[in-house]
Motif scaffolding. Structure first.
Motif, PDB file in Angstrom:
ATOM      1  N   GLY A 178       8.090  12.274   0.478  1.00  0.00           N
ATOM      2  CA  GLY A 178       7.309  11.635   1.534  1.00  0.00           C
ATOM      3  C   GLY A 178       5.981  11.114   1.033  1.00  0.00           C
ATOM      4  O   GLY A 178       5.552  10.007   1.385  1.00  0.00           O
ATOM      5  N   ALA A 179       5.317  11.898   0.181  1.00  0.00           N
ATOM      6  CA  ALA A 179       4.039  11.455  -0.393  1.00  0.00           C
ATOM      7  C   ALA A 179       4.238  10.212  -1.248  1.00  0.00           C
ATOM      8  O   ALA A 179       3.416   9.289  -1.213  1.00  0.00           O
ATOM      9  CB  ALA A 179       3.416  12.586  -1.215  1.00  0.00           C
ATOM     10  N   LYS A 180       5.333  10.155  -1.990  1.00  0.00           N
ATOM     11  CA  LYS A 180       5.627   8.973  -2.817  1.00  0.00           C
ATOM     12  C   LYS A 180       5.907   7.750  -1.952  1.00  0.00           C
ATOM     13  O   LYS A 180       5.474   6.643  -2.276  1.00  0.00           O
ATOM     14  CB  LYS A 180       6.807   9.256  -3.740  1.00  0.00           C
ATOM     15  N   VAL A 181       6.624   7.948  -0.863  1.00  0.00           N
ATOM     16  CA  VAL A 181       6.914   6.826   0.046  1.00  0.00           C
ATOM     17  C   VAL A 181       5.622   6.288   0.634  1.00  0.00           C
ATOM     18  O   VAL A 181       5.389   5.069   0.654  1.00  0.00           O
ATOM     19  CB  VAL A 181       7.900   7.248   1.156  1.00  0.00           C
ATOM     20  N   LEU A 182       4.757   7.164   1.112  1.00  0.00           N
ATOM     21  CA  LEU A 182       3.484   6.709   1.676  1.00  0.00           C
ATOM     22  C   LEU A 182       2.613   6.052   0.610  1.00  0.00           C
ATOM     23  O   LEU A 182       1.951   5.050   0.881  1.00  0.00           O
ATOM     24  CB  LEU A 182       2.758   7.864   2.358  1.00  0.00           C
ATOM     25  N   ALA A 183       2.620   6.591  -0.609  1.00  0.00           N
ATOM     26  CA  ALA A 183       1.846   5.980  -1.694  1.00  0.00           C
ATOM     27  C   ALA A 183       2.383   4.596  -2.032  1.00  0.00           C
ATOM     28  O   ALA A 183       1.613   3.673  -2.322  1.00  0.00           O
ATOM     29  CB  ALA A 183       1.875   6.875  -2.929  1.00  0.00           C
ATOM     30  N   ALA A 184       3.699   4.429  -1.973  1.00  0.00           N
ATOM     31  CA  ALA A 184       4.309   3.129  -2.270  1.00  0.00           C
ATOM     32  C   ALA A 184       3.924   2.073  -1.233  1.00  0.00           C
ATOM     33  O   ALA A 184       3.991   0.881  -1.513  1.00  0.00           O
ATOM     34  CB  ALA A 184       5.827   3.263  -2.337  1.00  0.00           C
ATOM     35  N   CYS A 185       3.501   2.523  -0.069  1.00  0.00           N
ATOM     36  CA  CYS A 185       3.038   1.590   0.969  1.00  0.00           C
ATOM     37  C   CYS A 185       1.651   1.039   0.647  1.00  0.00           C
ATOM     38  O   CYS A 185       1.141   0.176   1.369  1.00  0.00           O
ATOM     39  CB  CYS A 185       3.029   2.273   2.331  1.00  0.00           C
ATOM     40  N   GLY A 186       1.038   1.552  -0.380  1.00  0.00           N
ATOM     41  CA  GLY A 186      -0.259   1.044  -0.818  1.00  0.00           C
ATOM     42  C   GLY A 186      -1.366   1.202   0.205  1.00  0.00           C
ATOM     43  O   GLY A 186      -2.260   0.374   0.277  1.00  0.00           O
ATOM     44  N   GLY A 187      -1.307   2.247   0.992  1.00  0.00           N
ATOM     45  CA  GLY A 187      -2.336   2.466   2.001  1.00  0.00           C
ATOM     46  C   GLY A 187      -2.181   1.607   3.245  1.00  0.00           C
ATOM     47  O   GLY A 187      -3.019   1.650   4.137  1.00  0.00           O
ATOM     48  N   LYS A 188      -1.124   0.823   3.310  1.00  0.00           N
ATOM     49  CA  LYS A 188      -0.922  -0.059   4.458  1.00  0.00           C
ATOM     50  C   LYS A 188      -0.230   0.634   5.625  1.00  0.00           C
ATOM     51  O   LYS A 188      -0.218   0.106   6.719  1.00  0.00           O
ATOM     52  CB  LYS A 188      -0.112  -1.283   4.044  1.00  0.00           C
ATOM     53  N   ALA A 189       0.361   1.802   5.387  1.00  0.00           N
ATOM     54  CA  ALA A 189       1.044   2.536   6.458  1.00  0.00           C
ATOM     55  C   ALA A 189       0.509   3.959   6.525  1.00  0.00           C
ATOM     56  O   ALA A 189       0.380   4.628   5.507  1.00  0.00           O
ATOM     57  CB  ALA A 189       2.547   2.543   6.226  1.00  0.00           C
ATOM     58  N   ASP A 190       0.195   4.393   7.738  1.00  0.00           N
ATOM     59  CA  ASP A 190      -0.226   5.772   7.978  1.00  0.00           C
ATOM     60  C   ASP A 190       0.974   6.654   8.291  1.00  0.00           C
ATOM     61  O   ASP A 190       0.920   7.872   8.146  1.00  0.00           O
ATOM     62  CB  ASP A 190      -1.177   5.838   9.178  1.00  0.00           C
ATOM     63  N   VAL A 191       2.026   6.020   8.771  1.00  0.00           N
ATOM     64  CA  VAL A 191       3.229   6.698   9.247  1.00  0.00           C
ATOM     65  C   VAL A 191       4.436   5.901   8.791  1.00  0.00           C
ATOM     66  O   VAL A 191       4.394   4.669   8.790  1.00  0.00           O
ATOM     67  CB  VAL A 191       3.242   6.765  10.793  1.00  0.00           C
ATOM     68  N   VAL A 192       5.506   6.605   8.427  1.00  0.00           N
ATOM     69  CA  VAL A 192       6.780   5.947   8.157  1.00  0.00           C
ATOM     70  C   VAL A 192       7.820   6.581   9.069  1.00  0.00           C
ATOM     71  O   VAL A 192       7.909   7.812   9.160  1.00  0.00           O
ATOM     72  CB  VAL A 192       7.206   6.075   6.681  1.00  0.00           C
TER      73      VAL A 192
END
Length: 149
Positions: free
Chosen positions: A15-29
Motif C-alpha cells: 500500500g505504501a508503494k502504491v501511494l508513493a507511485a502516485c507521486g503525492g497526487k493521491a491521498d487515498v486509493v
C-alpha cells in the motif's frame, strides 16, 4: 484467534508503494480489482478465486486500510485486518463461537449490497479534502467508483 501479522505487514508495504507511485497526487486509493484487493489488505478471499462475480474492495490511506467484503469473509478477514472498524461487510452470514479475542460487535453494521457497503466505507474514510486514486478491472468499475465518491 490466530492473527496473520505477516500478511498485514506485506500488504502495508504494498500500500505504501502504491501511494508513493502516485507521486503525492493521491491521498487515498480505492480498488475493486479482485487481483489487487488481496495484496493491498493482506486478506485473500477464497471466493474471489472461485466466483469472479464476488465483489470486494480495499480503500488505503497512509495510515489506514479498509476492506469491504461479503459477510462470510468478515471473521477470517479479521485474522489479518485486526481492527473490526476496518472491515465493512454486506449480506448475511452467521458465526457461532464460544469465546473470541475479537469484538465482532465493533464491526460496522452489515449492508445489504456490496455497493451500499462500499458507499458507507468511502464516506467513513475519504474526506472532502482528499484526492482519490481509483482502480478497477474495467471501465465500468471506474465509473461505479466515480459515482460513489
Amino acid at each position: 484467534m490466530l492473527f496473520r501479522d505477516d500478511m498485514k505487514a506485506i500488504a502495508d508495504k504494498a500500500g505504501a508503494k502504491v501511494l508513493a507511485a502516485c507521486g503525492g497526487k493521491a491521498d487515498v486509493v480505492v480498488t475493486v480489482d479482485p487481483a489487487h484487493v488481496g495484496y493491498l489488505c493482506g486478506y485473500r478471499s477464497v471466493l474471489l478465486d472461485v466466483d469472479r462475480t464476488y465483489r470486494c474492495a480495499v480503500i488505503i490511506t497512509r495510515d489506514r486500510t479498509v476492506l469491504v467484503t461479503g459477510a462470510s469473509d468478515a471473521a477470517p478477514a479479521l485474522e489479518v485486518m485486526r481492527d473490526p472498524a476496518n472491515v465493512y461487510r454486506y449480506g448475511m452470514f452467521y458465526v457461532s463461537m464460544r469465546k473470541s479475542d475479537v469484538n465482532y460487535e465493533a464491526l460496522p453494521k452489515p449492508e445489504s449490497t456490496f455497493v451500499e457497503a462500499l458507499r458507507v466505507a468511502i464516506a467513513a474514510t475519504i474526506k472532502p479534502q482528499h484526492t482519490a486514486g481509483l482502480d478497477g478491472a474495467t471501465e465500468a468499475d471506474i465509473q461505479e467508483l466515480k459515482s460513489l465518491i
